[in-house]
Design an enzyme around this catalytic site. Sequence first.
Site, PDB file in Angstrom:
ATOM      1  N   ASP A  66     -26.118  16.074   3.604  1.00  0.00           N
ATOM      2  CA  ASP A  66     -26.386  17.392   3.649  1.00  0.00           C
ATOM      3  C   ASP A  66     -28.160  17.580   3.459  1.00  0.00           C
ATOM      4  O   ASP A  66     -28.711  16.806   3.020  1.00  0.00           O
ATOM      5  CB  ASP A  66     -25.578  18.131   2.566  1.00  0.00           C
ATOM      6  N   ASN A 135     -17.484  21.620  -8.955  1.00  0.00           N
ATOM      7  CA  ASN A 135     -16.262  22.425  -8.711  1.00  0.00           C
ATOM      8  C   ASN A 135     -15.349  21.594  -7.509  1.00  0.00           C
ATOM      9  O   ASN A 135     -14.623  22.321  -6.719  1.00  0.00           O
ATOM     10  CB  ASN A 135     -16.881  23.679  -7.928  1.00  0.00           C
ATOM     11  N   HIS A 137     -16.721  19.844  -4.975  1.00  0.00           N
ATOM     12  CA  HIS A 137     -17.115  19.664  -3.349  1.00  0.00           C
ATOM     13  C   HIS A 137     -17.596  18.373  -3.067  1.00  0.00           C
ATOM     14  O   HIS A 137     -18.092  17.832  -4.027  1.00  0.00           O
ATOM     15  CB  HIS A 137     -18.353  20.772  -3.446  1.00  0.00           C
ATOM     16  N   GLU A 142     -17.732  23.380  -0.105  1.00  0.00           N
ATOM     17  CA  GLU A 142     -17.275  24.037  -1.062  1.00  0.00           C
ATOM     18  C   GLU A 142     -15.908  24.449  -1.244  1.00  0.00           C
ATOM     19  O   GLU A 142     -15.167  24.275  -0.204  1.00  0.00           O
ATOM     20  CB  GLU A 142     -18.056  25.390  -1.465  1.00  0.00           C
TER      21      GLU A 142
END
Length: 248
Positions: A66, A135, A137, A142
């Site tokens: 990413d 979270n 990811h 996400e």
Amino acid sequence: MIFVFPNAGAIAAHVSDILIEKISSNPEVVLGLATGGTMEPVYSSFIQKAIKQQLDVSRLTSFNLDEYLGLHPSHHQSYSWYMHHHLFQHLPFNLKNCHVPSGIVDDPNNYCNSYSDAIQKAGGIELQLLGVGSNGHIGFNEPGTAFDSTCHVVELSPQTRIDNSRFFESGELVPDRALTMGMQDIMQAREIILIATGRQKAAAMALFVDNGVTTDVPFTILKKHNNAKILLDEEAAMLLSSHQYQYA
Ligand code: F6R
């Protein structure tokens, strides 16, 4: 599938051995690489061993997961800069074959399609390294991201922007969008190693063991992979029961 190590250093030593072995047995291996605080000790351990063993890294290919949209590769918080600083500058990689998505392209959607295609053309990823967000990811996929997604543009969640603000001078400077390999790109890797270290990852690990496979906790998809391992330090494992993992 979950292995607990005493600390982050022990994980780094283990994963760097795996990387050395993969590259020694196939110098043209295709690797999927991650950035973030979790990976820093892994790359540091790998560099030391690779130098000592005069490992040939010049023929391998790598694809990073990413990049922040809008950050130039020379920006010190860009993932291009991270990879250069923490890995690429230390060993004679062929940088033409070491791909980090660009955050400054004119047509990010089109660029993303070509990034996923490039992975396929290279023969797919042999070993994918992953960290995990607090979270859940992976890459920047996400919660809520479709499991059949390929490389795409994402809106970063408020939680991710808060978590990553530690790398920026202030929270407002964290970009709100990024490019990421998709869930499908990641799952097509033939082997996956996810690393989670520190108490800030403990809640995500509790969500992993308490849930089935759900887009609400993206990394639960790894339960469907036939060669995925999750490596934790004791802090990241603190909310798990001992029957839920193997102590390495
Ligand atoms: C980074 C990436 C992210 C990170 C995750 C954890 O390339 O894909 O999924 O792995 O945000 O980041 P750290 O390691 O900084 O806690």
